[in-house]
Design a protein around this motif. Structure first.
Motif, PDB file in Angstrom:
ATOM      1  N   VAL A   1       0.584  -1.144   0.225  1.00  0.00           N
ATOM      2  CA  VAL A   1      -0.173  -0.181  -0.005  1.00  0.00           C
ATOM      3  C   VAL A   1       0.792   1.377   0.287  1.00  0.00           C
ATOM      4  CG1 VAL A   1      -1.582   1.201   1.132  1.00  0.00           C
ATOM      5  CG2 VAL A   1      -1.996  -1.069   1.066  1.00  0.00           C
ATOM      6  N   PHE A   2       0.725   2.476  -1.405  1.00  0.00           N
ATOM      7  CA  PHE A   2       1.862   2.737  -0.838  1.00  0.00           C
ATOM      8  C   PHE A   2       0.512   4.634  -1.152  1.00  0.00           C
ATOM      9  CE2 PHE A   2       2.344   1.859  -5.349  1.00  0.00           C
ATOM     10  CZ  PHE A   2       1.533   2.181  -6.345  1.00  0.00           C
ATOM     11  N   ALA A   3       1.353   5.381  -0.861  1.00  0.00           N
ATOM     12  CA  ALA A   3       0.503   7.340  -1.011  1.00  0.00           C
ATOM     13  C   ALA A   3       1.221   7.931  -2.491  1.00  0.00           C
ATOM     14  CB  ALA A   3       0.246   8.121   0.634  1.00  0.00           C
ATOM     15  N   TYR A   4       0.546   8.283  -3.238  1.00  0.00           N
ATOM     16  CA  TYR A   4       0.834   8.715  -4.330  1.00  0.00           C
ATOM     17  C   TYR A   4       0.401  10.190  -3.789  1.00  0.00           C
ATOM     18  CZ  TYR A   4       2.855  10.809  -8.303  1.00  0.00           C
ATOM     19  OH  TYR A   4       3.015  11.000  -9.504  1.00  0.00           O
ATOM     20  N   GLY A   5       1.128  11.394  -4.625  1.00  0.00           N
ATOM     21  CA  GLY A   5       0.487  12.625  -4.476  1.00  0.00           C
ATOM     22  C   GLY A   5       1.255  14.513  -4.174  1.00  0.00           C
TER      23      GLY A   5
ATOM     24  N   ALA B   1       3.087  -8.843  -6.404  1.00  0.00           N
ATOM     25  CA  ALA B   1       2.380  -8.700  -4.994  1.00  0.00           C
ATOM     26  C   ALA B   1       0.353  -7.620  -4.979  1.00  0.00           C
ATOM     27  CB  ALA B   1       2.860  -7.069  -4.657  1.00  0.00           C
ATOM     28  N   HIS B   2       0.106  -8.016  -4.204  1.00  0.00           N
ATOM     29  CA  HIS B   2      -1.231  -7.537  -4.140  1.00  0.00           C
ATOM     30  C   HIS B   2      -1.266  -6.051  -4.254  1.00  0.00           C
ATOM     31  CE1 HIS B   2      -2.830 -11.047  -4.723  1.00  0.00           C
ATOM     32  NE2 HIS B   2      -2.666 -11.754  -4.147  1.00  0.00           N
ATOM     33  N   SER B   3      -1.475  -4.617  -4.936  1.00  0.00           N
ATOM     34  CA  SER B   3      -0.917  -3.632  -4.801  1.00  0.00           C
ATOM     35  C   SER B   3      -2.669  -2.800  -4.474  1.00  0.00           C
ATOM     36  CB  SER B   3      -0.189  -3.092  -5.571  1.00  0.00           C
ATOM     37  OG  SER B   3       1.047  -3.898  -5.366  1.00  0.00           O
ATOM     38  N   VAL B   4      -2.192  -1.999  -3.635  1.00  0.00           N
ATOM     39  CA  VAL B   4      -2.797  -0.819  -3.371  1.00  0.00           C
ATOM     40  C   VAL B   4      -2.403   0.419  -3.294  1.00  0.00           C
ATOM     41  CG1 VAL B   4      -4.988   0.465  -2.364  1.00  0.00           C
ATOM     42  CG2 VAL B   4      -5.225  -1.962  -2.627  1.00  0.00           C
TER      43      VAL B   4
END
Length: 619
Positions: free
Chosen positions: A97-101, A311-314
């Motif tokens: 899980v990774f946050a982008y912005g 990987a299962h990615s979000v």
């Protein structure tokens, strides 16, 4: 002994698309100086629209897996986007899980949260512990959970659990798994123990204040949760699952953030890694790219499993509604729409115990001969031990004929081995005998050859002279006169110097095609030079030589930088070294003291003297 096995999730290997969720930060009046209102708004739980910068009367619509509006809580973001992928970890698969912005859009708040509103990281770790605890303890599996925490700051991988560590390398094993040698892996057994390690490590992360954000992240942070599930009985299967929780630093426009100095360098490293991330996404979506540039950045190297890997990615894309963030928001939405097309191929990482080959063969033979299985045999042994009976009685008891059969089979096997050993010994003895016979024959042939050579020598000595003899010289190729002439010209006679008569020598110094000749008579005999570099001094008058040496010594002691550079073999660097030596040690007492200057060796000194003395004479 263990063997690594890749087990697909089902009959055929399944694929998993990267899930993309967009979260809109609440509108802040103090961020909108012109009071233009929001530039983006949500339509429903999966769609949103943003004003078209080419035409303000139109909007551009986007569709994602989930859209979280301004009123969405941390719990709702976790339940809808993150929680569904966590059970895969206990099956031996990877998840990320990774946050982008852009900077100031709320990425760190989404991932970390606060004490009142915990973010994705604390909620995900707590959920992992709940899943492990919910598993039945009697099902025969043991669980082990470990954590690692790192940051990528200016393209350096730093261990946040061990702040004193240096830049860590990123490696790839034979199974294409990304690993970091030397990274601290701390075993945790409860959420409180995780919190005890995580909170101090988060304070070690590099943050700073900019015009857009009071506490801006200056690095990418990666938290790794490793779950190992081990079977208690044979074959001791071991499933290893990893959860990557990544808080990316935001892309920055230095014209608006006002970064300078070290902040500007940090911003350049952040933007470069995010640009490489966009290139990776474009290469994966193109389908025709020969090479995906994972290795161009430390960030993309770590995200190799999350994007196009196993990987299962979000991906949670954070955006801001103010007009001052318009182009950052527009670019983030375009990146998110491209990322949702990436397809990963998750698989189960399983390690199983493998029996040795010899043991497997023995069990196979025992099964063919009708012997008991190993487990039953062990149970029988335990019963005999409890009854106090001796093992010898069990071997001879008629109730167990399988033991006697095994003894007979073992005796036959030993007999066969003895027969094979006897045959091998006989073959070795026979080969040795043949070698001995060959050696004897070779000696006979050598003695006969020696005898024949002696007889041939005696016959040649006793042989009469022939009736006629050929006194002509053997035919040879004649050499041309031209070659003879050349050979005569190539002979050089050594110079003969008379020791009884004075030798007239000419010291010739050339300067711009003008030849100056100076004669001097040498009354003493002169020996020819024997290859020494200072033999040229013998050809000069003593007075001239001494005058030149004094002149050079005067320039070395009193000359300026320009005058020192006027000397032959002295450049700018050497002249400065001479001035420095002179300031420290004073004047040179003699010319040979120049050797004490750094870089002036004996050979360079002789070349320096020769060049300057000959130059002074030419002037």
């Amino acid at each position: 002994m263990a063997q690594r096995v890749a087990v697909p999730d089902g009959a055929n290997k399944k694929t998993s698309r990267v899930r993309v969720a967009v979260r809109l930060r609440p509108y802040m009046d103090n961020q909108d100086e012109k009071d233009l209102g929001p530039c983006v708004r949500g339509l429903d739980s999966q769609n949103l629209e943003i004003i078209n910068w080419r035409n303000a009367t139109e909007t551009v619509k986007y569709h994602f897996d989930a859209f979280h509006g301004e009123q969405t809580t941390q719990q709702e973001v976790f339940l809808s986007s993150v929680k569904p992928i966590l059970p895969h970890i206990l099956k031996g698969q990877n998840a990320s899980v990774f946050a982008y912005g852009p900077t100031g859009a709320g990425k760190t708040h989404t991932m970390m949260g606060s004490s009142d509103q915990p973010g994705v990281i604390p909620r995900a770790v707590g959920e992992v512990f709940k899943l492990v605890k919910a598993k039945d303890e009697d099902e025969g599996w043991d669980y082990s959970i470990g954590m690692s925490y790192l940051e990528i700051y200016n393209e350096k991988v730093l261990d946040l659990l061990s702040p004193s560590s240096q830049d860590l390398p990123i490696r790839e094993d034979k199974d294409k798994n990304i690993l970091i040698p030397g990274l601290t892996l701390t075993t945790i057994s409860s959420f409180s123990e995780f919190d005890k390690h995580f909170v101090p490590a988060s304070l070690n992360r590099t943050t700073a204040s900019t015009k857009l954000n009071q506490r801006s992240s200056r690095s990418h942070a990666v938290l790794l949760i490793k779950v190992v599930r081990t079977q208690r009985v044979l074959p001791h299967r071991q499933l290893t699952g990893k959860l990557y929780l990544i808080d990316l630093a935001g892309s920055e426009d230095n014209r608006r953030t006002g970064n300078q100095g070290i902040r500007l360098k940090e911003s350049g490293a952040i933007n470069l890694s995010l640009f490489t991330l966009s290139k990776v996404v474009d290469s994966l979506n193109s389908g025709t790219a020969v090479r995906v540039p994972y290795r161009d950045s430390k960030l993309t190297r770590l995200l190799q499993d999350s994007l196009g890997g196993s990987a299962h990615s979000v991906m949670i894309t954070n955006i801001a509604p103010e007009y001052k963030y318009y182009f950052d928001t527009f670019n983030a939405l375009n990146f998110a729409s491209k990322s949702k097309l990436i397809v990963n191929k998750p698989f189960t990482c399983e390690t199983v115990a493998v029996l040795p080959v010899k043991r497997a063969k023995e069990d196979h033979k025992a099964g063919v001969s009708g012997t008991e299985p190993p487990k039953k045999r062990h149970k029988g042994d335990r019963k005999t031990e409890q009854d106090g009976s001796s093992p010898c009685a069990d071997f001879h008891s008629p109730s167990e004929p399988s033991v006697m059969d095994r003894l007979v089979a073992l005796e036959k096997l030993m007999m066969n081995c003895q027969d094979k050993d006897k045959l091998s010994m006989l073959s070795v003895a026979q080969s040795r005998k043949e070698i001995q016979e060959l050696k004897e024959k070779h000696r006979e042939f050598e003695s006969k050859a020696m005898l024949f050579s002696r007889l041939a020598g005696e016959k040649s000595s006793a042989k009469p002279e022939p009736a006629f003899s050929n006194n002509n010289a053997p035919l040879q190729r004649k050499q041309s006169n031209a070659t003879n002439a050349k050979k005569q010209q190539a002979v050089v006679q050594p110079l003969q110097v008379s020791q009884f008569q004075p030798l007239q020598q000419l010291a010739v110094v050339k300067k711009q095609s003008v030849c100056v000749k100076k004669e001097r008579k040498i009354s003493d005999p002169v020996e020819p030079p024997d290859g020494k570099e200072n033999s040229w001094e013998l050809q000069l008058e003593t007075s001239v030589l001494e005058h030149s040496r004094q002149k050079i010594l005067h320039i070395l002691n009193t000359g300026s930088l320009k005058e020192l550079k006027g000397l032959q073999q002295i450049g700018d660097k050497k002249a400065k070294l001479i001035l420095g030596w002179r300031e420290i040690h004073g004047h040179f007492m003699k010319l040979e003291d120049v050797v004490k200057v750094e870089g002036m060796t004996g050979k360079r000194f002789s070349t320096f003297m020769k060049a300057n003395i000959l130059s002074a004479m030419g002037k």
